[in-house]
Design an enzyme around this catalytic site. Sequence first.
Site, PDB file in Angstrom:
ATOM      1  N   GLU A   1       4.186  -5.769   7.049  1.00 29.46           N
ATOM      2  CA  GLU A   1       3.507  -4.698   7.776  1.00 29.46           C
ATOM      3  C   GLU A   1       3.952  -4.599   9.227  1.00 29.46           C
ATOM      4  O   GLU A   1       3.998  -3.495   9.798  1.00 29.46           O
ATOM      5  CB  GLU A   1       1.981  -4.907   7.717  1.00 29.46           C
ATOM      6  CG  GLU A   1       1.362  -4.691   6.346  1.00 29.46           C
ATOM      7  CD  GLU A   1       1.361  -5.933   5.473  1.00 29.46           C
ATOM      8  OE1 GLU A   1       0.717  -5.918   4.418  1.00 29.46           O
ATOM      9  OE2 GLU A   1       2.025  -6.936   5.855  1.00 29.46           O
TER      10      GLU A   1
ATOM     11  N   GLU B   1      -0.995  -9.497  -1.073  1.00 31.63           N
ATOM     12  CA  GLU B   1      -2.434  -9.711  -0.879  1.00 31.63           C
ATOM     13  C   GLU B   1      -3.166  -9.741  -2.215  1.00 31.63           C
ATOM     14  O   GLU B   1      -4.097 -10.540  -2.405  1.00 31.63           O
ATOM     15  CB  GLU B   1      -2.989  -8.622   0.036  1.00 31.63           C
ATOM     16  CG  GLU B   1      -2.526  -8.797   1.478  1.00 31.63           C
ATOM     17  CD  GLU B   1      -2.863  -7.621   2.370  1.00 31.63           C
ATOM     18  OE1 GLU B   1      -3.288  -7.854   3.510  1.00 31.63           O
ATOM     19  OE2 GLU B   1      -2.696  -6.452   1.930  1.00 31.63           O
TER      20      GLU B   1
ATOM     21  N   GLY C   1       0.495  -5.249   0.390  1.00 32.66           N
ATOM     22  CA  GLY C   1      -0.690  -5.255  -0.447  1.00 32.66           C
ATOM     23  C   GLY C   1      -0.474  -5.953  -1.767  1.00 32.66           C
ATOM     24  O   GLY C   1      -1.409  -6.521  -2.345  1.00 32.66           O
TER      25      GLY C   1
ATOM     26  N   ALA D   1       0.844  -1.194   0.000  1.00 34.12           N
ATOM     27  CA  ALA D   1       0.000   0.000   0.000  1.00 34.12           C
ATOM     28  C   ALA D   1       0.882   1.248   0.000  1.00 34.12           C
ATOM     29  O   ALA D   1       2.056   1.206   0.372  1.00 34.12           O
ATOM     30  CB  ALA D   1      -0.902  -0.009   1.228  1.00 34.12           C
TER      31      ALA D   1
END
Length: 222
Positions: A103, A83, A80, A38
């Site tokens: 993260e 993911e 992300g 992200a």
Amino acid sequence: ALSQELLNELGEVFAALGEDLPGAVVVTGGERLFAAGADVTQFSAERAGEIAATFHRVLDAVADFPRPTIASISGYALGGGCELAMACDFRIASEKAVFGQPEILLGIIPGGGGTQRLPRLVGASRAKEIIFTGRQIKAAEALAIGLADEVVAPEALHDRALAFASGLATGPVQAIALAKAAIDGTVTEQQAFTDVFQTADAGIGVQSFLEHGPGKAVFTGR
């Protein structure tokens, strides 16, 4: 980086594809990066809920897409990006690919489905170890633990992903969609099995088997 703007663009692409369904979809990135995590510059306590909601809305749309989805991963797929890869049905990786959920190194946790999809692929205890440490996972280990489905030479990646997608796209795609929904738990197997017999390809496949044996049917996608 998967900014809110880029995620929304990805969601728009999948919505458009849903209006005119292809046989399969390949999601890929650049040579060095499949997708960075992200966009950390957008992180704040005030925006955390918004960011997580966008990730879940878009990546759930990828996961629920009624055709096979293949992540073609040439480089880093972190946070992300990992993911997004896990939201796809299959992950074909270059030998240079690197996965991870880092993260925790920022004092936070995965927010785009990582805590749910990773354990389904590699098991709960291994997923906890990966998430708790934030370590990076190279392609060979990813293949060994089930995070990657196939690893190929970097120069072969694009062609292999497209060939795999093309093979699936020529199959009975409505049956594949129903099988995917049953596996993912969005419909029951009993209902999917009943529904698949309403497709033209079911009639073609059964008749071809009776006349010519298995593997000879030519499907129409209907």
